[in-house]
Write a protein that holds these residues in place. Structure first.
Motif, PDB file in Angstrom:
ATOM      1  N   ALA A  74       0.851  -1.190   0.000  1.00 42.24           N
ATOM      2  CA  ALA A  74       0.000   0.000   0.000  1.00 42.24           C
ATOM      3  C   ALA A  74       0.884   1.235   0.000  1.00 42.24           C
ATOM      4  O   ALA A  74       1.994   1.227   0.542  1.00 42.24           O
ATOM      5  CB  ALA A  74      -0.922   0.010   1.216  1.00 42.24           C
ATOM      6  N   GLY A  75       0.408   2.307  -0.618  1.00 41.36           N
ATOM      7  CA  GLY A  75       1.167   3.537  -0.617  1.00 41.36           C
ATOM      8  C   GLY A  75       0.628   4.532  -1.623  1.00 41.36           C
ATOM      9  O   GLY A  75      -0.401   4.311  -2.282  1.00 41.36           O
ATOM     10  N   SER A  76       1.320   5.633  -1.748  1.00 42.45           N
ATOM     11  CA  SER A  76       0.957   6.662  -2.724  1.00 42.45           C
ATOM     12  C   SER A  76       2.207   7.467  -3.047  1.00 42.45           C
ATOM     13  O   SER A  76       3.148   7.530  -2.245  1.00 42.45           O
ATOM     14  CB  SER A  76      -0.140   7.580  -2.175  1.00 42.45           C
ATOM     15  N   THR A  77       2.213   8.068  -4.208  1.00 42.77           N
ATOM     16  CA  THR A  77       3.345   8.887  -4.614  1.00 42.77           C
ATOM     17  C   THR A  77       2.901   9.838  -5.710  1.00 42.77           C
ATOM     18  O   THR A  77       1.862   9.629  -6.352  1.00 42.77           O
ATOM     19  CB  THR A  77       4.513   8.011  -5.115  1.00 42.77           C
ATOM     20  N   GLU A  78       3.669  10.880  -5.919  1.00 42.34           N
ATOM     21  CA  GLU A  78       3.385  11.842  -6.981  1.00 42.34           C
ATOM     22  C   GLU A  78       4.452  11.726  -8.046  1.00 42.34           C
ATOM     23  O   GLU A  78       5.651  11.729  -7.742  1.00 42.34           O
ATOM     24  CB  GLU A  78       3.351  13.260  -6.415  1.00 42.34           C
ATOM     25  N   LEU A  79       4.012  11.601  -9.287  1.00 47.06           N
ATOM     26  CA  LEU A  79       4.934  11.463 -10.404  1.00 47.06           C
ATOM     27  C   LEU A  79       5.010  12.785 -11.153  1.00 47.06           C
ATOM     28  O   LEU A  79       4.163  13.108 -11.979  1.00 47.06           O
ATOM     29  CB  LEU A  79       4.469  10.355 -11.353  1.00 47.06           C
ATOM     30  N   GLN A  80       6.025  13.565 -10.847  1.00 45.69           N
ATOM     31  CA  GLN A  80       6.183  14.850 -11.523  1.00 45.69           C
ATOM     32  C   GLN A  80       6.532  14.663 -12.996  1.00 45.69           C
ATOM     33  O   GLN A  80       6.242  15.526 -13.835  1.00 45.69           O
ATOM     34  CB  GLN A  80       7.262  15.675 -10.820  1.00 45.69           C
ATOM     35  N   SER A  81       7.148  13.520 -13.291  1.00 49.06           N
ATOM     36  CA  SER A  81       7.529  13.263 -14.675  1.00 49.06           C
ATOM     37  C   SER A  81       6.334  12.920 -15.551  1.00 49.06           C
ATOM     38  O   SER A  81       6.440  12.913 -16.776  1.00 49.06           O
ATOM     39  CB  SER A  81       8.543  12.114 -14.732  1.00 49.06           C
TER      40      SER A  81
END
Length: 252
Positions: free
Chosen positions: A201-208
């Motif tokens: 489980a998790g989350s992240t932001e992909l600026q690319s």
């Protein structure tokens, strides 16, 4: 020595009015709660992955992509600025590996086993609440009914724990089916980012990828399966605290 003629109960003759029976009633409530949770866990999805793109993006593709894993396979929902919303199902058989289906169905099998076993547990607790059925159980188990029912609660607990614990192998199963973010040709810029194949489980932001947000983790079905283990533990503890029926055997 001689032949047993009967069993006389000298404590708590009317369980519905007794202090010890109060704990049995609460144990029955928790067992009923376990049943409800297991039914929900079998009926509800167990895992969701999503990619959310900002609404002001110029990316020529879906705004949002969410994948919910359920009985038939992967339920995909997309919101596309050009083509509109689209929902479709990718059956288990169309995946590149049987790993996801094997993990999911293993968890479902033990959830169902836990549900069936819990039905019997509810019946046994109900018999403990009523005086006459409890007397019969005491004869059958030679005064060890409390420990027999408490031990049976442990069996239900094992089924529920295996159900949600087996599902912890879900990220590896997605990796075996090449369902990782770095296997998706639509997001080549995100190949070095950790996602659902690297953690449960998790989350992240992909600026690319136009500052898109990735979220992944267990859904309501898995969560209710975990909670069912705790409600089963509560039922078992209450049953273990009940004072055994005082008894006297008569022989001729």
């Amino acid at each position: 020595g001689g032949k047993e003629r009967g069993l006389m109960e000298t404590q708590d003759p009317f369980c519905l009015l007794g202090y010890q029976c109060t704990r049995r009633v609460w144990a029955l409530v928790f067992a009923g709660f376990t049943m409800m949770l297991l039914i929900i866990s079998i009926a509800a999805p167990w895992y969701t992955t999503s990619i959310d793109l900002p609404k002001n993006t110029t990316f020529a593709g879906p705004y949002d992509v969410s994948v919910v894993y359920w009985w038939k396979g992967a339920y995909v929902k997309t919101k596309d600025v050009h083509l509109g919303n689209k929902d479709y199902v990718i059956p288990w058989g169309d995946l590149k590996s049987s790993g996801p289906k094997a993990v999911y169905m293993t968890s479902m099998a033990f959830s169902i086993l836990g549900l069936v076993a819990n039905f019997l547990l509810i019946f046994l607790i109900f018999c403990l609440i009523l005086s006459a059925p409890r007397m019969r159980l005491e004869r059958v188990f030679r005064g060890k009914t409390k420990w027999v029912v408490t031990g049976y609660t442990f069996i239900v607990l094992v089924f529920t724990i295996i159900a949600w614990a087996a599902f912890l192998g879900w990220p590896d199963s997605l990796k075996s089916a090449k369902l990782c973010l770095y296997d998706d040709n639509r997001f080549p810029q995100a190949q070095d980012n950790a996602a659902w194949c690297d953690s449960f489980a998790g989350s992240t932001e992909l600026q690319s990828v136009h500052n898109s947000e990735l979220k992944w983790g267990p859904s309501f079905g898995w969560i209710t399966a975990v909670v069912s283990s705790f409600s089963t533990i509560a039922a078992g503890v209450l049953l273990s605290l009940v004072t055994p029926v005082q008894r006297k055997y008569l022989y001729v």
